[in-house]
Design an enzyme around this catalytic site. Structure first.
Site, PDB file in Angstrom:
ATOM      1  N   ARG A  59      10.622 -39.067  53.664  1.00 32.67           N
ATOM      2  CA  ARG A  59      10.991 -37.934  52.272  1.00 32.67           C
ATOM      3  C   ARG A  59       9.496 -37.311  52.216  1.00 32.67           C
ATOM      4  O   ARG A  59       8.942 -37.728  51.831  1.00 32.67           O
ATOM      5  CB  ARG A  59      12.257 -38.135  52.014  1.00 32.67           C
ATOM      6  N   ALA A  88       7.757 -33.399  51.393  1.00 30.55           N
ATOM      7  CA  ALA A  88       7.488 -32.265  51.856  1.00 30.55           C
ATOM      8  C   ALA A  88       6.418 -32.469  53.630  1.00 30.55           C
ATOM      9  O   ALA A  88       6.603 -32.494  54.393  1.00 30.55           O
ATOM     10  CB  ALA A  88       7.202 -31.009  51.539  1.00 30.55           C
ATOM     11  N   ASP A 114       8.330 -28.954  47.428  1.00 37.08           N
ATOM     12  CA  ASP A 114       8.663 -28.027  49.137  1.00 37.08           C
ATOM     13  C   ASP A 114       8.160 -26.718  49.030  1.00 37.08           C
ATOM     14  O   ASP A 114       8.511 -26.927  50.682  1.00 37.08           O
ATOM     15  CB  ASP A 114       9.707 -29.113  48.598  1.00 37.08           C
TER      16      ASP A 114
END
Ligand code: MRU
Length: 355
Positions: free
Chosen positions: A45, A47, A240
């Site tokens: 996980r 970005a 993100d």
């Protein structure tokens, strides 16, 4: 060096972040579907790490394509891109990486390459380039951002924007902290635990402790109190997706921290590579916000904490409006308001260097 994701002869090797800090286990993913599933389930996980993983997944999938022509390969590849793009909606690095990989095929076709094996080789090279560029970008973020951190400071961060959220090594927000420490400054970190997935308590605390960087974990609802007590000199978070005007999507709760920082006159910085900047999205209103399984909120591990049948929201991200952000630290320099101009200028520098 922490390696979140790695290209090997056998497949894509990934550290299973769901098990940290209690277990350091690596998974070998042997197909693009397994890589997509790992992104969806948050084995990996963050970005930039999602972007790098998607690129490697596509390279792996392409290498296993059994077609006998460039057209066959392209057909398979386009299908794989769709599967990959459907994994998580918010982090723009995922879509950026997919487009970079698609560009390899477009370029090969323009060059009239007819050998699909040559294209498969180029796709693997591109995935490795994306991986290496990410590590370099984070070092640059650390260099630029480290200058904004004063000696003897305490930095509050939210979620995990460290080595674990990138290809490895430095990270983005934690890259800024590592950059400052590398420049000889003394820096301590306050890590919000980051409900519901606990990226702060589990991951940020784990990687900072591993590097002997002083870290104190607080629950998310303590942030205002510690700021009021004068315990926080600045806030640094990752991103993100950053819209063209600087509005920034990051882990749920980031907006709350930004509002609190403004109330206490504490600078709030965002650290992210330019691959996280989405100039095609004008403002934060255009950023899709992922909603995840209610069980992440109702349960801690397998222990249920809420009564059966209650309603639950599980928004994974929120958007911090640009007016709360003192600066955006990128791999090409520090953007200051107005971001519509400064981000565009930095993106143009990146594009010019890539040519
Ligand atoms: O849901 P996650 O863990 O993928 O969310 C991660 C974050 O919000 C990070 O802060 C962001 O991706 C930046 S990582 C360098």
């Amino acid at each position: 060096m922490i390696k979140t994701v790695e290209w090997t002869k056998e497949g894509v090797r990934m550290l299973d972040q769901r098990l940290l800090p209690n277990e350091e286990k690596y998974l070998m993913l042997r197909s693009y579907e397994e890589v997509a599933d790992a992104i969806r389930k948050m084995v990996v996980r963050g970005a930039p790490a999602i972007g790098v993983s998607a690129a490697m997944g596509l390279a792996l999938g392409a290498s296993q394509s059994v077609g006998t022509s460039v057209a066959d390969l392209e057909f398979d590849f386009n299908f794989m891109c769709k599967v990959m793009a459907a994994t998580r909606p918010t982090a723009v690095n995922l879509f950026w990486a997919i487009e970079r990989m698609r560009g390899v095929i477009t370029k090969a076709k323009a060059e009239n390459i007819r050998d699909e094996e040559e294209i498969k080789k180029r796709l693997t090279e591109e995935a490795l380039l994306i991986y290496n560029e990410d590590i370099e970008a984070n070092r640059a973020i650390g260099l630029f951002g480290g200058e904004l951190i004063a000696d003897n400071s305490t930095v509050l961060t939210h979620c995990n924007a460290g080595a674990l959220a990138t290809a490895g090594d430095y990270g983005t927000a934690l890259g800024v902290i590592r950059g400052a420490i590398h420049a000889g400054k003394r820096v301590a970190v306050i890590a919000d635990e980051t409900r519901p997935f606990l990226q702060g308590a589990r991951l940020t605390a784990w990687e900072l402790a591993k590097d002997n960087i002083p870290v104190t974990v607080i629950t998310d609802n303590m942030a205002g109190h510690v700021m009021k007590q004068g315990k926080v000199d600045c806030v640094v978070v990752g991103a993100d997706r950053i819209a063209a005007n600087g509005d920034t999507a990051n882990k749920i709760g980031t907006y709350m921290v930004a509002v609190l920082a403004k109330q206490h006159n504490i600078p709030f910085y965002v650290a992210a590579p330019l691959s996280t900047v989405d100039l095609a999205t004008a403002t934060g209103d255009g950023i899709p916000i992922e909603e995840r399984d209610a069980k992440e909120v109702t349960h801690v591990q397998d222990y249920q904490m809420t009564p059966d049948g209650v309603g639950v929201h599980n928004f994974a991200f929120d958007v911090t409006p640009n007016e709360f952000i003192a600066a955006i630290i990128t791999d090409r320099g520090v953007a200051r308001p107005p971001y519509t101009e400064s981000l565009r200028t930095l993106a143009a520098v990146r594009l010019a260097r890539a040519r």
